[in-house]
Structure formats: C-alpha cells, structure tokens
Design a protein around this motif. Structure first.
Motif, mmCIF file in Angstrom:
data_model
loop_
_atom_site.group_PDB
_atom_site.id
_atom_site.type_symbol
_atom_site.label_atom_id
_atom_site.label_comp_id
_atom_site.label_asym_id
_atom_site.label_seq_id
_atom_site.Cartn_x
_atom_site.Cartn_y
_atom_site.Cartn_z
ATOM 1 N N ASP A 298 0.825 -1.216 0.000
ATOM 2 C CA ASP A 298 0.000 0.000 0.000
ATOM 3 C C ASP A 298 0.851 1.255 0.000
ATOM 4 O O ASP A 298 0.431 2.302 -0.510
ATOM 5 N N PRO B 198 2.407 1.996 -4.233
ATOM 6 C CA PRO B 198 1.519 1.618 -5.336
ATOM 7 C C PRO B 198 2.105 1.987 -6.698
ATOM 8 O O PRO B 198 2.867 2.947 -6.819
ATOM 9 N N VAL C 190 -5.065 -4.570 -14.524
ATOM 10 C CA VAL C 190 -5.842 -4.056 -13.397
ATOM 11 C C VAL C 190 -6.435 -2.703 -13.769
ATOM 12 O O VAL C 190 -5.704 -1.785 -14.155
ATOM 13 N N GLY D 195 -9.237 -1.114 -9.504
ATOM 14 C CA GLY D 195 -8.664 -2.230 -8.762
ATOM 15 C C GLY D 195 -9.194 -3.568 -9.206
ATOM 16 O O GLY D 195 -8.741 -4.603 -8.708
ATOM 17 N N ARG E 22 -9.360 -6.739 -11.350
ATOM 18 C CA ARG E 22 -8.476 -7.461 -12.263
ATOM 19 C C ARG E 22 -9.322 -7.976 -13.425
ATOM 20 O O ARG E 22 -10.299 -8.682 -13.238
ATOM 21 N N ARG F 29 -3.515 0.054 -14.823
ATOM 22 C CA ARG F 29 -2.189 0.310 -14.234
ATOM 23 C C ARG F 29 -1.124 -0.274 -15.147
ATOM 24 O O ARG F 29 -1.329 -1.341 -15.750
ATOM 25 N N ARG G 175 -1.679 -6.163 -4.810
ATOM 26 C CA ARG G 175 -2.048 -4.986 -4.031
ATOM 27 C C ARG G 175 -1.308 -3.745 -4.546
ATOM 28 O O ARG G 175 -1.873 -2.647 -4.561
ATOM 29 N N GLY H 291 -3.249 -2.112 -7.027
ATOM 30 C CA GLY H 291 -4.530 -1.566 -6.629
ATOM 31 C C GLY H 291 -5.624 -2.579 -6.372
ATOM 32 O O GLY H 291 -6.752 -2.201 -6.051
ATOM 33 N N VAL H 292 -5.330 -3.873 -6.515
ATOM 34 C CA VAL H 292 -6.337 -4.907 -6.238
ATOM 35 C C VAL H 292 -6.522 -5.008 -4.720
ATOM 36 O O VAL H 292 -5.537 -5.106 -3.979
ATOM 37 N N GLN H 293 -7.764 -4.984 -4.262
ATOM 38 C CA GLN H 293 -8.020 -5.029 -2.829
ATOM 39 C C GLN H 293 -8.222 -6.457 -2.318
ATOM 40 O O GLN H 293 -7.689 -6.830 -1.278
#
Length: 404
Positions: free
Chosen positions: A24, A27, A43, A156, A158, A178, A320, A323-325
């Motif tokens: 985090d 990024p 993403v 975020g 995918r 991204r 992550r 940006g993938v949560q």
C-alpha cells in the motif's frame, strides 16, 4: 507454546498483513490506455461507468409473440408485424400482436411476450394464446442490467474474460489500466544449472526461475530474467547494478545470513534486509527489504517452498501494489481424506487433490518435491497445533486460485 508465541516465528496472517502494508505504501500509479484485446489480466485504474442503459431498449427474451396484455381478453389476436433482432419495429397496432424473436426490440405499446411453444395459429393466421399471461413476462426491461452513469466495475478490478465482455457490451473499446509491474527474477548458487546443460558434480537444474517467470507472466508482469547469480560478491554486485528500472527484485535461495550468502551481502550493503521466519511449512524463511530503494522479496530455495510462499504471500503483495483489494485466494471447507495425528508448531500447506469428494495429500510432502504440485489440485491447510481424523473439515485452496 503456540507458533504465534514462539520467538522468531511469524504467523501467516501477520506476514501477509506486513506485506500488504508495504504494498500500500508503494503503489504503481502510472496509468495507460489499452485496447480490450490487450487488457486481459490487467488491473483497471479508473471506474468503468456505463455510458448507456443495458439493454438500451426493452427486448424479447424468447422467440414468440409480443402483445399489450390489456388488449387481450382470451381472444385470438391478428399478427400485425414480424420483428427480428437488429430491426426497428413499428408501434404495435391496438388489438394485435407481433411475431418477435429473441433479442428483438419490443414494439411501442407491447408489454408482454409469450413463447412460441404456448401459441397456436388459427385458420385465419391469428395467434391463440393457450396459457395465462402476465405483464412483463419474457421481457428484458431497458436498463435491467445497467443504468447509464452507474459504476459497473470499480478501480482495482483485475480484468478477465467476463469483465472484458461486460466492457464490450457497453461499447467500450479502450480501458485505463495500471502499467505492468516490472519484476526482476534471479536465482543464486553455483549448484544451479540451466536446463539443457550438462550437470556437474553436486549440481541441479534450476526450476524455480522458470516456475516464477511463467507465473509472473500470467499475472501480467513485465519480467526481467536476471539469470543465476554466482557465489561471488563482485559479480553479484555487477548483476544487481545491471537490473535496470524495476519495481521488484524477486529471488529464490541465498538471501539469508550465511557467510556464502553473497546476494544477501550485496543487498545489505546498498539497502536494508530483514529475514522473516514464518510459522508455515513449507516455506519458513522469507526475506523482505530494499536495494537502492527497490523492494526485494527473497523466497526460499526449495521448489515447493517457493510455490507456497509466492502464491500465498508474494502474489498478493504484487496485486495490491497494482490496486487490487481482494488479493487472498478463496478457500473452501472440505472433508479430509486422511488423518493427521501429530500437531505441529507451524501451519502446513499440503499439496493435495480431491478424490471421492475428500482431500487427499501427495505421499511425499518434502519441500524439494515439485512433482507433488504437478499432481495436486490445490493446497490443504492444516492449522498449527491441530489434528485431523478422516472426515474432519479443513480449508482447501485450489491451485487455480493462485496460479493466475
């Protein structure tokens, strides 16, 4: 004393929490626009907002007959028009019905479709409806899936085949994503030899780098193959200096505190490095640090350990950063097809498959046996300090959840 209490052993949850916090903080922020054909596995960087209703107009869900239910009192209705998909219908004549096909727009004035199987034609060619009808049946209402201005996919996400198909259904040809994570992959040790070369005394073929490069490519990373680093400090320094601009250095083996750990020495000279001892098996040693500001993850050298630590820790970290949560793999409770009588201090991830609805592990769970993963369909999670009898429930993580 549990694995959580044992000095120096870091539980899986704590290790993942640390890695995600580090991700985090670093990024990948650069955005690029790519065509749908090139966006698989990327993403999404910005929300996908619908620019139109979907469907854009009410249409028929069946081949059949469209009518205004208020015009029907059980009598036969004349067929006033024929509407095919892709055509623009005329308004429905009062007291009539229209022959309509799946996906065709509903004519103005119609509110119901009856499937053709429930309709007969009399001698005059009028439609005779045999069943009770209700307003809206077999009609796909305008905007029932998506309304204009609605966020369809959040940043975020995918992107996979379904998401790309959804974007296409909204008329979107390009998506903001991204940029790819740039990863340098290297291995260490004079004992390693590339496939195709002759083995010398005490040497083995390098499987980890091939495993990781293919895996990283599936994740959509831009991969730099840094090869095998020799057990030589000046040459190791030179190899690290030649890596170029990368977002992550990923190594297998050799990043520890031993005297022959030349990669570790070189990394500590130019940055900081921490060795985490994980409360898992396989995969106890894991290294994280920075080399000249670039994050470094050092995975253990045994192939099964590499697979487990990359799939459960390094992969979530990389996703992550993009940006993938939701980065943890899905696991499913399934009954064990084996017994486990010796509770261990570390959580174990057994290479296993399903047989007759139960989880069965590979016979040889050595961390050096990659064949166990080729045989397996997933990882069976045996919690630290636990025993199992046949039929007891455990968590099963399909390999499909981590390999893509």
């Amino acid at each position: 004393m549990s694995a959580c209490d044992k000095p120096g052993l870091l539980p899986m949850e704590a290790a993942l929490e640390r890695l995600l916090a580090l991700a985090d903080a670093a990024p990948v922020e650069q955005i690029e626009s790519v065509a749908l054909a090139e966006a698989d596995g990327r993403v999404l960087a910005e929300p996908l907002v619908a620019a139109l209703d979907l469907p854009p107009w009410a249409n028929s869900a069946m081949d059949g007959y469209a009518l205004c239910l208020a015009d029907w009192n059980g009598q036969a209705l004349p067929v006033s028009q024929r509407i095919q998909a892709g055509s623009a219908p005329e308004p429905l004549q009062p007291g009539s019905c229209a022959r309509i096909f799946t996906g065709a727009p509903l004519p103005q004035g119609a509110d119901t479709v009856e499937m053709q199987e429930n309709v007969d034609l009399d001698d005059a060619g009028r439609a005779v409806f045999r069943e009770t009808l209700r307003v809206g049946q077999n009609v796909r209402a305008q905007g029932q899936e998506t309304r204009r201005g609605e966020c369809v996919l959040p940043p975020g996400t995918r992107l996979g085949p379904v998401e790309l198909g959804l974007a296409a259904s909204l008329g979107v040809a390009q998506l903001p994503v991204r940029r790819r994570l740039r990863v340098a992959v290297l291995s260490t040790g004079d004992e390693l030899v590339e496939p195709g070369q002759a083995l010398g005394p005490g040497q083995i073929y390098n499987s980890n780098r091939r495993l990781l490069i293919a895996w990283l490519q599936r994740l959509g990373c831009a991969v730099s193959d840094a090869g095998i680093l020799p057990d030589d400090l000046p040459r190791t320094r030179a190899a690290l200096g030649a890596l170029g601009e990368v977002d992550l250095i990923l190594s297998t083996g050799g990043v520890s505190v031993g005297e022959a750990d030349f990669l570790g020495l070189a990394l500590r000279e130019a940055g900081e490095l921490a060795l985490w001892k994980l409360a898992i098996k396989p995969g106890k040693p894991l290294t994280f640090g920075h080399y000249q500001g670039v994050p470094v993850i050092g995975l253990p050298g045994n192939p099964a350990s590499t697979l487990v630590t990359f799939g459960l820790l390094a992969r979530p970290y990389m996703l992550r950063r993009l940006g993938v949560q939701r980065v943890e793999p899905l696991g499913f409770p399934l009954p064990a097809g084996f017994t486990w009588s010796k509770p261990g201090m570390r959580r174990e991830y057994l290479r296993a498959r399903l047989e007759h609805g139960r989880v069965v592990p590979y016979a040889n769970q050595s961390s050096g046996v990659l064949r166990s993963a080729a045989w397996a369909e997933g990882l069976a999670e045996v919690m630290e300090g636990s025993t199992l009898a046949e039929g007891d429930m455990l968590r099963f993580i399909p390999l499909s959840e981590i390999l893509g």
